[in-house]
Structure formats: C-alpha cells, structure tokens
Write a protein that holds these residues in place. Structure first.
Motif, PDB file in Angstrom:
ATOM      1  N   THR A  79       0.827  -1.217   0.000  1.00 31.73           N
ATOM      2  CA  THR A  79       0.000   0.000   0.000  1.00 31.73           C
ATOM      3  C   THR A  79       0.856   1.260   0.000  1.00 31.73           C
ATOM      4  O   THR A  79       0.349   2.336  -0.283  1.00 31.73           O
ATOM      5  CB  THR A  79      -0.976   0.048   1.192  1.00 31.73           C
ATOM      6  N   HIS A  80       2.153   1.127   0.316  1.00 32.09           N
ATOM      7  CA  HIS A  80       3.072   2.267   0.333  1.00 32.09           C
ATOM      8  C   HIS A  80       3.780   2.482  -1.005  1.00 32.09           C
ATOM      9  O   HIS A  80       4.558   3.410  -1.148  1.00 32.09           O
ATOM     10  CB  HIS A  80       4.149   2.051   1.407  1.00 32.09           C
ATOM     11  N   GLU A  81       3.536   1.620  -1.979  1.00 31.69           N
ATOM     12  CA  GLU A  81       4.240   1.712  -3.260  1.00 31.69           C
ATOM     13  C   GLU A  81       3.994   3.057  -3.940  1.00 31.69           C
ATOM     14  O   GLU A  81       2.956   3.690  -3.741  1.00 31.69           O
ATOM     15  CB  GLU A  81       3.823   0.567  -4.187  1.00 31.69           C
ATOM     16  N   LYS A  82       4.960   3.444  -4.767  1.00 32.23           N
ATOM     17  CA  LYS A  82       4.857   4.686  -5.530  1.00 32.23           C
ATOM     18  C   LYS A  82       3.550   4.681  -6.331  1.00 32.23           C
ATOM     19  O   LYS A  82       3.173   3.668  -6.903  1.00 32.23           O
ATOM     20  CB  LYS A  82       6.056   4.782  -6.475  1.00 32.23           C
ATOM     21  N   ASP A  83       2.876   5.791  -6.343  1.00 30.73           N
ATOM     22  CA  ASP A  83       1.618   6.002  -7.063  1.00 30.73           C
ATOM     23  C   ASP A  83       0.407   5.355  -6.393  1.00 30.73           C
ATOM     24  O   ASP A  83      -0.686   5.376  -6.964  1.00 30.73           O
ATOM     25  CB  ASP A  83       1.704   5.547  -8.524  1.00 30.73           C
ATOM     26  N   SER A  84       0.582   4.745  -5.222  1.00 34.60           N
ATOM     27  CA  SER A  84      -0.590   4.219  -4.509  1.00 34.60           C
ATOM     28  C   SER A  84      -1.382   5.389  -3.933  1.00 34.60           C
ATOM     29  O   SER A  84      -0.858   6.499  -3.766  1.00 34.60           O
ATOM     30  CB  SER A  84      -0.161   3.288  -3.372  1.00 34.60           C
ATOM     31  N   ALA A  85      -2.636   5.163  -3.624  1.00 32.53           N
ATOM     32  CA  ALA A  85      -3.475   6.219  -3.045  1.00 32.53           C
ATOM     33  C   ALA A  85      -2.904   6.695  -1.713  1.00 32.53           C
ATOM     34  O   ALA A  85      -2.959   7.885  -1.396  1.00 32.53           O
ATOM     35  CB  ALA A  85      -4.900   5.717  -2.868  1.00 32.53           C
ATOM     36  N   TRP A  86      -2.349   5.769  -0.932  1.00 29.02           N
ATOM     37  CA  TRP A  86      -1.750   6.146   0.352  1.00 29.02           C
ATOM     38  C   TRP A  86      -0.556   7.064   0.134  1.00 29.02           C
ATOM     39  O   TRP A  86      -0.412   8.084   0.802  1.00 29.02           O
ATOM     40  CB  TRP A  86      -1.332   4.896   1.128  1.00 29.02           C
ATOM     41  N   SER A  87       0.309   6.730  -0.824  1.00 29.18           N
ATOM     42  CA  SER A  87       1.539   7.511  -1.016  1.00 29.18           C
ATOM     43  C   SER A  87       1.290   8.853  -1.694  1.00 29.18           C
ATOM     44  O   SER A  87       2.019   9.804  -1.460  1.00 29.18           O
ATOM     45  CB  SER A  87       2.567   6.705  -1.812  1.00 29.18           C
ATOM     46  N   THR A  88       0.285   8.952  -2.520  1.00 28.38           N
ATOM     47  CA  THR A  88       0.050  10.198  -3.258  1.00 28.38           C
ATOM     48  C   THR A  88      -0.918  11.149  -2.559  1.00 28.38           C
ATOM     49  O   THR A  88      -1.055  12.293  -2.976  1.00 28.38           O
ATOM     50  CB  THR A  88      -0.492   9.903  -4.673  1.00 28.38           C
ATOM     51  N   SER A  89      -1.585  10.687  -1.502  1.00 26.78           N
ATOM     52  CA  SER A  89      -2.610  11.527  -0.868  1.00 26.78           C
ATOM     53  C   SER A  89      -2.072  12.385   0.264  1.00 26.78           C
ATOM     54  O   SER A  89      -2.815  13.159   0.847  1.00 26.78           O
ATOM     55  CB  SER A  89      -3.758  10.655  -0.361  1.00 26.78           C
ATOM     56  N   GLY A  90      -0.805  12.273   0.588  1.00 31.94           N
ATOM     57  CA  GLY A  90      -0.226  13.103   1.640  1.00 31.94           C
ATOM     58  C   GLY A  90       0.612  12.280   2.586  1.00 31.94           C
ATOM     59  O   GLY A  90       0.805  11.081   2.393  1.00 31.94           O
ATOM     60  N   GLY A  91       1.082  12.925   3.599  1.00 25.94           N
ATOM     61  CA  GLY A  91       1.934  12.263   4.573  1.00 25.94           C
ATOM     62  C   GLY A  91       1.142  11.506   5.614  1.00 25.94           C
ATOM     63  O   GLY A  91      -0.091  11.468   5.600  1.00 25.94           O
TER      64      GLY A  91
END
Length: 167
Positions: free
Chosen positions: A128-140
């Motif tokens: 879920t932490h991969e580049k371009d995942s919703a978690w990674s792109t939605s903020g810290g």
C-alpha cells in the motif's frame, strides 16, 4: 448500496473462518479491505464501504475497525466484530455482515482474496506504500482520510487490477 465497514470486515472474517484466507490479523484485514474498497470504486464508480481509510504509519486504516480488532495484535482474528446498540431498553451487540444474496460483493471479496489473500499483513502494508498508490500520493502520515477518488484513480493505474481484466 454501501455497507458499513464492520459488515465488510465481518465478510472477510467469515472467509477466514471458512479457511479461505490464512492468518487474518488486524493489519491484514485493514489492507484487504483497502483493496476491496479500491477495486469496487474502480469497477462500480461508487464506494462499497461507507467509511474512509486514513493515512497511518503502516498504511490505510479505518480507525473504528482498528479499535474493534486491535486486541488481536499480530494474531488471527477469531470472532466477528460488532456494534453495541440499544433496543427496547436493552443493550445488544449487532454483528453486521454482507448479505448472502449480494453475490457481486462476495465475488469481489473472493477476487481480492485470490489476488492478495496469501500475503501477510506486513507485506500488504508495504504494497500500500508503493509509488503512485493512493496512500503515497494523498499526503503524509497525518491520520487524515484518503479521498475515494484517489483510491479509484490509483487502482485504475495499478498493474494487478489491469492484469485481472478488471479495467
């Protein structure tokens, strides 16, 4: 129709009780639910779960489910979750679950288990932490909700989703 997060969580617990997913820890439950919601958004254009995932250190989490199942720690969940409600002056624990007649939702759950069910909770967290995942792109890591449109967009870009012929 959107279900409560608890109803969809209990559907995954049911599948674990049936032996269709191994070692359903609280972390694994959260991440599988994340994929169920994301894939539903990508396929149907609307949420399956009536709650939002928040950005926590180890990935997306629905806080109410975290608190319901945290007592299990890294161990498998062995009982359905529920809500305490008052009915006719008495407190009762309700254990909602996806309707057996809702074959489309059960098929999606089984599809997610076929794709992600063999992974551990920590591996799913890493995914879920991969580049371009919703978690990674939605903020810290700030505990804020991840917008459903970001889950949908990230899923439509995801190679696993595309490989399953779902796009």
């Amino acid at each position: 129709m959107a279900y409560s997060a608890m109803a969809v969580a209990n559907a995954l617990v049911k599948r674990a009780k049936e032996g269709k997913v191994a070692h359903l820890s609280p972390m694994k439950l959260q991440k599988l639910l994340f994929y169920v919601q994301s894939w539903h958004l990508a396929k149907q254009g609307r949420p399956l779960i009536d709650d939002f995932f928040c950005r926590w250190k180890y990935g997306p989490v629905i806080p109410s489910l975290y608190h319901e199942f945290k007592e299990y720690g890294p161990n498998p969940i062995t009982a359905y979750g529920g809500h305490i409600v008052e009915e006719e002056g008495a407190l009762t624990k309700r254990r909602p679950i996806v309707s057996e007649q809702d074959t489309r939702t059960w098929e999606l759950i089984d599809e997610i288990l076929a794709e992600y069910g063999a992974y551990s909770g920590s591996t799913l967290s890493t995914m879920t932490h991969e580049k371009d995942s919703a978690w990674s792109t939605s903020g810290g890591v700030d505990g804020n909700p991840i917008p459903n449109d970001m889950l949908r967009e990230a899923t439509l870009r995801d190679g696993r989703f595309k490989a399953r012929g779902a796009a």
